[in-house]
Design a protein around this motif. Structure first.
Motif, PDB file in Angstrom:
ATOM      1  N   ILE A  74      -1.648   8.702  -6.864  1.00 24.11           N
ATOM      2  CA  ILE A  74      -0.335   9.154  -6.373  1.00 24.11           C
ATOM      3  C   ILE A  74      -0.430  10.590  -5.851  1.00 24.11           C
ATOM      4  O   ILE A  74       0.113  10.922  -4.794  1.00 24.11           O
ATOM      5  N   ARG A  75      -1.132  11.447  -6.561  1.00 24.01           N
ATOM      6  CA  ARG A  75      -1.223  12.846  -6.158  1.00 24.01           C
ATOM      7  C   ARG A  75      -2.097  13.043  -4.926  1.00 24.01           C
ATOM      8  O   ARG A  75      -1.900  13.984  -4.158  1.00 24.01           O
ATOM      9  N   ALA A  76      -3.067  12.149  -4.724  1.00 20.34           N
ATOM     10  CA  ALA A  76      -3.886  12.240  -3.507  1.00 20.34           C
ATOM     11  C   ALA A  76      -3.023  12.004  -2.278  1.00 20.34           C
ATOM     12  O   ALA A  76      -3.194  12.672  -1.250  1.00 20.34           O
ATOM     13  N   ARG A  77      -2.095  11.043  -2.364  1.00 20.03           N
ATOM     14  CA  ARG A  77      -1.181  10.818  -1.246  1.00 20.03           C
ATOM     15  C   ARG A  77      -0.252  12.017  -1.047  1.00 20.03           C
ATOM     16  O   ARG A  77       0.104  12.375   0.073  1.00 20.03           O
ATOM     17  N   ALA A  78       0.142  12.643  -2.132  1.00 19.34           N
ATOM     18  CA  ALA A  78       1.090  13.757  -2.070  1.00 19.34           C
ATOM     19  C   ALA A  78       0.461  15.062  -1.588  1.00 19.34           C
ATOM     20  O   ALA A  78       1.167  15.971  -1.143  1.00 19.34           O
ATOM     21  N   ALA A  79      -0.856  15.179  -1.662  1.00 23.50           N
ATOM     22  CA  ALA A  79      -1.527  16.452  -1.372  1.00 23.50           C
ATOM     23  C   ALA A  79      -1.442  16.806   0.107  1.00 23.50           C
ATOM     24  O   ALA A  79      -1.675  15.973   0.981  1.00 23.50           O
ATOM     25  N   GLN A  80      -1.123  18.066   0.368  1.00 23.26           N
ATOM     26  CA  GLN A  80      -1.211  18.577   1.730  1.00 23.26           C
ATOM     27  C   GLN A  80      -2.679  18.688   2.133  1.00 23.26           C
ATOM     28  O   GLN A  80      -3.567  18.813   1.281  1.00 23.26           O
ATOM     29  N   SER A  81      -2.908  18.637   3.426  1.00 21.39           N
ATOM     30  CA  SER A  81      -4.280  18.728   3.921  1.00 21.39           C
ATOM     31  C   SER A  81      -4.938  20.015   3.416  1.00 21.39           C
ATOM     32  O   SER A  81      -4.367  21.104   3.526  1.00 21.39           O
ATOM     33  N   GLU A  95       0.846  -1.189   0.000  1.00 23.96           N
ATOM     34  CA  GLU A  95       0.000   0.000   0.000  1.00 23.96           C
ATOM     35  C   GLU A  95       0.878   1.234   0.000  1.00 23.96           C
ATOM     36  O   GLU A  95       2.062   1.180   0.375  1.00 23.96           O
ATOM     37  N   LEU A  96       0.323   2.337  -0.463  1.00 21.26           N
ATOM     38  CA  LEU A  96       1.020   3.618  -0.362  1.00 21.26           C
ATOM     39  C   LEU A  96       0.976   4.076   1.086  1.00 21.26           C
ATOM     40  O   LEU A  96      -0.087   4.060   1.713  1.00 21.26           O
ATOM     41  N   LEU A  97       2.110   4.472   1.619  1.00 23.12           N
ATOM     42  CA  LEU A  97       2.084   5.038   2.962  1.00 23.12           C
ATOM     43  C   LEU A  97       1.265   6.316   2.954  1.00 23.12           C
ATOM     44  O   LEU A  97       1.227   7.051   1.966  1.00 23.12           O
ATOM     45  N   LYS A  98       0.620   6.593   4.046  1.00 23.61           N
ATOM     46  CA  LYS A  98      -0.240   7.771   4.109  1.00 23.61           C
ATOM     47  C   LYS A  98       0.543   9.049   3.898  1.00 23.61           C
ATOM     48  O   LYS A  98       0.085   9.971   3.198  1.00 23.61           O
ATOM     49  N   ASN A  99       1.723   9.134   4.480  1.00 26.91           N
ATOM     50  CA  ASN A  99       2.568  10.324   4.364  1.00 26.91           C
ATOM     51  C   ASN A  99       3.839   9.982   3.599  1.00 26.91           C
ATOM     52  O   ASN A  99       4.580   9.075   3.992  1.00 26.91           O
ATOM     53  N   LYS A 143      -5.544  20.636   0.280  1.00 23.75           N
ATOM     54  CA  LYS A 143      -5.130  20.888  -1.107  1.00 23.75           C
ATOM     55  C   LYS A 143      -5.465  19.720  -2.028  1.00 23.75           C
ATOM     56  O   LYS A 143      -4.968  19.647  -3.148  1.00 23.75           O
ATOM     57  N   GLU A 144      -6.308  18.821  -1.554  1.00 23.80           N
ATOM     58  CA  GLU A 144      -6.594  17.614  -2.321  1.00 23.80           C
ATOM     59  C   GLU A 144      -7.192  17.926  -3.693  1.00 23.80           C
ATOM     60  O   GLU A 144      -6.800  17.331  -4.708  1.00 23.80           O
ATOM     61  N   GLU A 145      -8.124  18.851  -3.745  1.00 20.30           N
ATOM     62  CA  GLU A 145      -8.762  19.187  -5.020  1.00 20.30           C
ATOM     63  C   GLU A 145      -7.787  19.871  -5.960  1.00 20.30           C
ATOM     64  O   GLU A 145      -7.813  19.637  -7.174  1.00 20.30           O
ATOM     65  N   ASP A 146      -6.933  20.718  -5.396  1.00 23.38           N
ATOM     66  CA  ASP A 146      -5.948  21.417  -6.221  1.00 23.38           C
ATOM     67  C   ASP A 146      -4.972  20.445  -6.881  1.00 23.38           C
ATOM     68  O   ASP A 146      -4.436  20.724  -7.962  1.00 23.38           O
ATOM     69  N   MET A 147      -4.732  19.328  -6.234  1.00 21.52           N
ATOM     70  CA  MET A 147      -3.744  18.365  -6.752  1.00 21.52           C
ATOM     71  C   MET A 147      -4.327  17.408  -7.781  1.00 21.52           C
ATOM     72  O   MET A 147      -3.581  16.686  -8.462  1.00 21.52           O
ATOM     73  N   LYS A 148      -5.625  17.374  -7.937  1.00 25.84           N
ATOM     74  CA  LYS A 148      -6.230  16.460  -8.901  1.00 25.84           C
ATOM     75  C   LYS A 148      -5.940  16.906 -10.331  1.00 25.84           C
ATOM     76  O   LYS A 148      -5.863  18.095 -10.621  1.00 25.84           O
ATOM     77  N   ARG A 196       5.449  16.508  -1.232  1.00 28.75           N
ATOM     78  CA  ARG A 196       6.696  15.831  -1.577  1.00 28.75           C
ATOM     79  C   ARG A 196       7.889  16.769  -1.627  1.00 28.75           C
ATOM     80  O   ARG A 196       9.028  16.314  -1.469  1.00 28.75           O
ATOM     81  N   TYR A 197       7.646  18.061  -1.840  1.00 30.88           N
ATOM     82  CA  TYR A 197       8.794  18.967  -1.865  1.00 30.88           C
ATOM     83  C   TYR A 197       9.434  19.054  -0.484  1.00 30.88           C
ATOM     84  O   TYR A 197      10.641  18.830  -0.324  1.00 30.88           O
ATOM     85  N   ALA A 198       8.654  19.348   0.521  1.00 35.78           N
ATOM     86  CA  ALA A 198       9.199  19.473   1.872  1.00 35.78           C
ATOM     87  C   ALA A 198       9.730  18.137   2.381  1.00 35.78           C
ATOM     88  O   ALA A 198      10.661  18.094   3.189  1.00 35.78           O
ATOM     89  N   ALA A 199       9.141  17.035   1.918  1.00 36.84           N
ATOM     90  CA  ALA A 199       9.605  15.712   2.344  1.00 36.84           C
ATOM     91  C   ALA A 199      10.871  15.287   1.622  1.00 36.84           C
ATOM     92  O   ALA A 199      11.562  14.369   2.084  1.00 36.84           O
ATOM     93  N   SER A 200      11.187  15.939   0.519  1.00 32.95           N
ATOM     94  CA  SER A 200      12.352  15.568  -0.277  1.00 32.95           C
ATOM     95  C   SER A 200      13.508  16.537  -0.137  1.00 32.95           C
ATOM     96  O   SER A 200      14.671  16.124  -0.235  1.00 32.95           O
ATOM     97  N   PHE A 201      13.212  17.826   0.078  1.00 33.97           N
ATOM     98  CA  PHE A 201      14.254  18.851   0.068  1.00 33.97           C
ATOM     99  C   PHE A 201      14.307  19.613   1.386  1.00 33.97           C
ATOM    100  O   PHE A 201      13.279  19.894   2.008  1.00 33.97           O
TER     101      PHE A 201
END
Length: 543
Positions: free
Chosen positions: A449-456, A240-244, A458-463, A334-339
């Motif tokens: 993939i983008r739903a997992r990446a979306a900040q709280s 499964e995709l991890l939640k965060n 911002k889910e609609e913005d990421m679709k 993913r930006y803050a989690a990666s950089f």
């Protein structure tokens, strides 16, 4: 004596061996032993299989492997400490490159170990069930190594039998023959591999399916790529995709449900054969995962800072392109989690207190006026056209950091390398569906993939929607998801986008890359060692 690819085999009586996939290394007493006697016992044969796994460590988590699989793309530029700038920039890239020579030897050595095991397994005395699984593992590994060889050098040498004695010739084999062998090995492996393994790091049935999906994408067989991706996604294997997204990189969470296939390293760094003439026969300094060193900016010379465990040991090899930093939209976690952009003082001075912000290296445009800390913003780091101005200070890829190392100067890390994550299967399916003309389905898989990446919030913005689905969009999404994970060069080559995207998005190397750079030069040591030089020639474009 010079050796060619066909006679580089572990010396039969001295074998890299392990339990739980290369975690523990055993050494056989060479006195009086032969390969026939060692590999004709179940214990000896197990050492051969473990040796076949161990060669993955030469690529995954190593500077040579990073330079060959991530650099020279749209995502990375040379930091001040880059030791293989010819791989990064394609300037004077020839067969004398040390990284290419190292990986050529390691990959062909690995293939020969696999060939030896496949040829000898009937005489190994294994129980029938164990024999079937070990043969499946060896066939997966041979396919795994040959895929890396094919993608890197094109149609070079192919052999399915163990080398005996000194061989001084090599063959050129069409890519189609490579793919035929890779496919048959993986399909055979899938029949006998178990769905799970108690030995973490051993290949499983879903891992082989996932890798076959990647192979089929490389081959342009999109229906098959989609089918095998979906067979893992829908196969109830427990992934499964991890939640965060950030949780993926926590050193305490490496064995998580998103990992489909991994190259694992020991937490006992002494077992990772950093420097051993016997257990590490191809050279020194292999050691553990060193990805944690390579992407870090030079923070430890800044006011208020000194090297520490949390911030890492900065080798300053690679820095992100401005294009990569700009790929992450607002709302993408993913930006803050990666950089890492902010460094907090760990070495207070008269002007910088302990724990205060000392350095801010950011993708944004930020005024330095009135700041008590040092600011390196996008206009300081990059020129107006995106070329690099400062190779020392930049947003740092931090996902590979390892604060569990014994000291701040320790170059080795016990971090496992995620070769295939569950997220890849969704993006493989999306790419395959796009290629098959099904944009709605492509958008469906990307949105997971983008739903997992979306900040709280911002889910609609990421679709994304079906009209947004293009090959470039999917490559952008793979960059956001897999930055630094030793797959980018292969992604661009597979999609035929290497030249186009380097020229468009990496101005430091745009003028140097040529069409022939889609394969690497064959190491000169190999060409010098063979006698059929008129038949086995250097790849076109290289000298």
């Amino acid at each position: 004596m010079k050796r060619t690819i066909k006679n580089i085999l572990l010396a039969a009586v001295v074998v890299l061996a392990s339990s739980s996939c290369s975690k523990i290394l055993d050494e056989y007493n060479p006195s009086g032993l032969t390969s026939e006697s060692v590999f004709a016992t179940p214990e000896g044969f197990e050492s051969l299989v473990n040796a076949a796994y161990a060669y993955q460590r030469w690529w995954y988590g190593k500077e040579e492997g990073y330079s060959m699989s991530e650099m020279g793309t749209d995502l990375w530029m040379s930091g001040a400490g880059d030791t293989f700038p010819d791989l990064m920039k394609y300037i004077n890239l020839q067969g004398n490159n040390a990284a290419l020579e190292t990986e050529w030897k390691a990959l062909y050595s690995a293939v020969n170990v696999c060939n030896a095991g496949i040829g000898r397994i009937d005489a190994a005395g294994l129980a029938p069930d164990t024999k079937a699984i070990r043969l499946a593992e060896l066939r997966f590994l041979r396919a795994f190594y040959y895929w890396h060889i094919l993608q890197t050098w094109g149609g070079v040498h192919l052999s399915t039998t163990e080398t005996a004695g000194i061989i001084t010739t090599a063959n050129k084999t069409a890519p189609e023959e490579f793919y035929a062998l890779i496919e048959s090995d993986l399909l055979a492996a899938i029949k006998d591999l178990p769905n799970t393994s108690k030995d973490y790091g051993r290949v499983t049935n879903p891992a082989a399916r996932a890798f076959l999906s990647r192979v089929y994408l490389s081959e342009g067989k999109y229906k098959e790529a989609n089918d095998y991706a979906l067979s893992v996604i829908k196969g109830n294997y427990g992934f499964e995709l991890l939640k965060n997204y950030a949780d993926l990189w926590n050193m305490a969470n490496l064995k998580n449900k998103e990992v489909v296939y991994t190259v694992n390293y020991s937490t006992d760094l002494a077992l990772n054969d950093k420097s051993d003439e016997i257990l590490n026969p191809l050279g020194h300094n292999r050691g553990s995962n060193n990805g944690h060193l390579l992407f870090l900016m030079k923070y430890d010379t800044e006011t208020g800072m000194q090297r520490d465990l949390g911030n890492g040991r900065p080798f300053n090899r690679y820095m992100p392109t401005r294009f990569l930093l700009d790929l992450y939209p607002e709302g993408d976690s993913r930006y803050a989690a990666s950089f890492k952009e902010v460094f907090y003082s760990n070495n207070p001075t008269a002007t910088v207190k302990l724990g205060d912000t000392a350095v801010y290296a950011t993708r944004r445009t930020v005024s330095n006026v009135g700041k008590a800390y040092k600011v390196y913003d996008r206009n300081y780091i990059y020129a107006s056209d995106g070329k690099v101005k400062d190779q020392l200070r930049y947003p740092t890829l931090s996902k590979f950091l390892d604060p569990t190392r014994p000291s701040s100067n320790e170059a080795q890390s016990a971090r496992d390398v995620f070769v295939i994550r569950f997220a890849e299967l969704y993006l493989n399916a999306a790419e395959a569906q796009l290629r098959l003309g099904n944009r709605d389905s492509a958008a469906h898989w990307v949105n997971i993939i983008r739903a997992r990446a979306a900040q709280s919030g911002k889910e609609e913005d990421m679709k994304v929607t079906a009209p947004q689905m293009t090959l470039d969009f999917i490559l952008d999404e793979r960059a956001r998801e897999f930055a630094g994970e030793q797959i980018r060069w292969f992604d661009l080559k597979r999609t035929g986008k290497l030249l186009e995207r380097v020229k468009a998005h990496n101005p430091d190397i745009a003028t140097y890359i040529q069409d022939y750079h889609q394969v690497r030069p064959i190491p000169q040591t190999q060409l010098d060692a063979i006698t059929n030089k008129d038949e086995f020639t250097q790849n076109q474009g290289y000298q």
